[in-house]
Design an enzyme around this catalytic site. Structure first.
Site, PDB file in Angstrom:
ATOM      1  N   ASP A  30     -21.864 -33.697 -38.724  1.00  0.00           N
ATOM      2  CA  ASP A  30     -22.945 -33.097 -39.524  1.00  0.00           C
ATOM      3  C   ASP A  30     -23.579 -34.004 -40.594  1.00  0.00           C
ATOM      4  OD1 ASP A  30     -22.070 -31.001 -37.967  1.00  0.00           O
ATOM      5  OD2 ASP A  30     -21.637 -29.623 -39.614  1.00  0.00           O
TER       6      ASP A  30
ATOM      7  N   ASP B 112     -24.896 -29.238 -36.979  1.00  0.00           N
ATOM      8  CA  ASP B 112     -24.998 -27.826 -37.338  1.00  0.00           C
ATOM      9  C   ASP B 112     -26.418 -27.395 -36.961  1.00  0.00           C
ATOM     10  OD1 ASP B 112     -23.271 -25.875 -38.495  1.00  0.00           O
ATOM     11  OD2 ASP B 112     -24.334 -25.971 -40.423  1.00  0.00           O
TER      12      ASP B 112
ATOM     13  N   HIS C  75     -28.496 -23.934 -36.662  1.00  0.00           N
ATOM     14  CA  HIS C  75     -28.559 -22.479 -36.819  1.00  0.00           C
ATOM     15  C   HIS C  75     -29.950 -21.902 -36.537  1.00  0.00           C
ATOM     16  CE1 HIS C  75     -24.625 -22.515 -38.660  1.00  0.00           C
ATOM     17  NE2 HIS C  75     -25.012 -23.184 -39.714  1.00  0.00           N
TER      18      HIS C  75
ATOM     19  N   HIS D  94     -29.571 -23.274 -44.205  1.00  0.00           N
ATOM     20  CA  HIS D  94     -29.408 -24.720 -43.957  1.00  0.00           C
ATOM     21  C   HIS D  94     -29.418 -25.012 -42.468  1.00  0.00           C
ATOM     22  CE1 HIS D  94     -25.322 -23.127 -43.530  1.00  0.00           C
ATOM     23  NE2 HIS D  94     -25.136 -24.128 -42.684  1.00  0.00           N
TER      24      HIS D  94
ATOM     25  N   LYS E 123     -23.633 -26.841 -32.811  1.00  0.00           N
ATOM     26  CA  LYS E 123     -22.795 -25.675 -33.100  1.00  0.00           C
ATOM     27  C   LYS E 123     -23.516 -24.758 -34.074  1.00  0.00           C
ATOM     28  CE  LYS E 123     -20.445 -28.347 -36.653  1.00  0.00           C
ATOM     29  NZ  LYS E 123     -20.837 -27.570 -37.838  1.00  0.00           N
TER      30      LYS E 123
ATOM     31  N   CYS F  12     -16.582 -28.483 -42.321  1.00  0.00           N
ATOM     32  CA  CYS F  12     -16.683 -28.867 -40.913  1.00  0.00           C
ATOM     33  C   CYS F  12     -15.773 -30.028 -40.526  1.00  0.00           C
ATOM     34  CB  CYS F  12     -18.142 -29.112 -40.545  1.00  0.00           C
ATOM     35  SG  CYS F  12     -19.059 -27.557 -40.607  1.00  0.00           S
TER      36      CYS F  12
HETATM   37  C1  VGL Z   1     -20.903 -26.820 -43.075  1.00  0.00           C
HETATM   38  C2  VGL Z   1     -20.965 -24.932 -44.368  1.00  0.00           C
HETATM   39  C3  VGL Z   1     -21.816 -24.323 -43.475  1.00  0.00           C
HETATM   40  C4  VGL Z   1     -20.391 -28.227 -42.903  1.00  0.00           C
HETATM   41  C5  VGL Z   1     -21.745 -26.223 -42.162  1.00  0.00           C
HETATM   42  O1  VGL Z   1     -21.002 -29.016 -42.150  1.00  0.00           O
HETATM   43  O2  VGL Z   1     -19.349 -28.543 -43.521  1.00  0.00           O
HETATM   44  N1  VGL Z   1     -20.512 -26.165 -44.172  1.00  0.00           N
HETATM   45  N2  VGL Z   1     -22.197 -24.979 -42.372  1.00  0.00           N
HETATM   46 ZN    ZN Z   2     -23.730 -24.182 -41.185  1.00  0.00          ZN
END
Ligand code: VGL
Ligand code: ZN
Length: 196
Positions: free
Chosen positions: A8, A46, A48, A81, A106, A151
């Site tokens: 990420d 990430d 979403h 995010h 993901k 993550c």
């Molecule tokens: C993450 C919170 C929500 C991360 C991803 O990449 O650590 N943290 N989504």
């Molecule tokens: Zn996330």
């Protein structure tokens, strides 16, 4: 065979992003330098939908960082995010991506969060990452990227559970909350993981 998983490294987790990790940008040159030491480099992203239920904005009267029950799982609510195809969801241009052979996305299911690159938080669905690593004869996994306390940690824990010798690279990760990572670090070591 040794793999590096870069977790990420996206604009929303970097300084100026909506869920910025303090000094998250400092790890990018380190990650660029170490990639040559691995037989395989993969990344996670990430990714979403705008109506993802991990977003506080989807729950009336709730603020980011409050906790709720989501479909039977504890869920921390986040600022919006890494919305699919937004600038914040892009992998940083500063990261050298030439050696990244596959990117595992993901967090697409709006009903469940997905911290680990291997499974969603309820282990309901497999991303295919474990099978991919095994098909490439990987037996050792090093994890780096953002965020250390979410993550990176959950990816590393699932990596142990999948049977890989697993390390987190301390200098190549940063936490949203340092205290949180200190606790999780101990759990990771007790589970058989190493910090390098
Ligand atoms: C993450 C919170 C929500 C991360 C991803 O990449 O650590 N943290 N989504
Ligand atoms: Zn996330």
């Amino acid at each position: 065979m040794k793999a590096l998983i870069i977790v990420d490294v996206q604009y929303d987790f970097l300084p100026g992003g909506s869920l910025e990790v303090p000094r998250g940008d400092e790890i990018i040159p380190i990650i660029n330098n170490i990639q040559k030491d691995y037989d395989l480099v993969v990344a996670t992203q990430d990714w979403h939908p705008a109506n993802h239920l991990s977003f506080a904005s989807q729950h009336e009267g709730k603020l980011p960082f409050e906790q709720i029950d989501l479909d039977g799982l504890d869920q921390i609510l986040w600022p919006d995010h890494c919305i699919q195809e937004s600038y914040g969801s892009e992998i940083s241009e500063e990261l050298n991506t030439s050696r990244i052979e596959a990117i595992f996305r993901k967090g697409m299911d709006p009903n469940i969060d997905s911290y680990s690159g291997f499974y969603d938080n309820g282990k309901r669905k497999d991303t295919g990452l474990s099978g991919y690593l095994k098909a490439r004869k990987i037996d050792e996994v090093h994890v780096c990227g953002l965020a250390a306390d979410f993550c990176v940690y959950f990816t590393a824990m699932d990596s142990i559970a999948e049977g890989f010798k697993t390390s987190i690279i301390s200098k190549a990760t940063k936490a949203i909350d340092k205290g949180e990572f200190m606790e999780k670090k101990n759990t990771f070591i007790q589970a058989g993981g190493t910090l390098i």
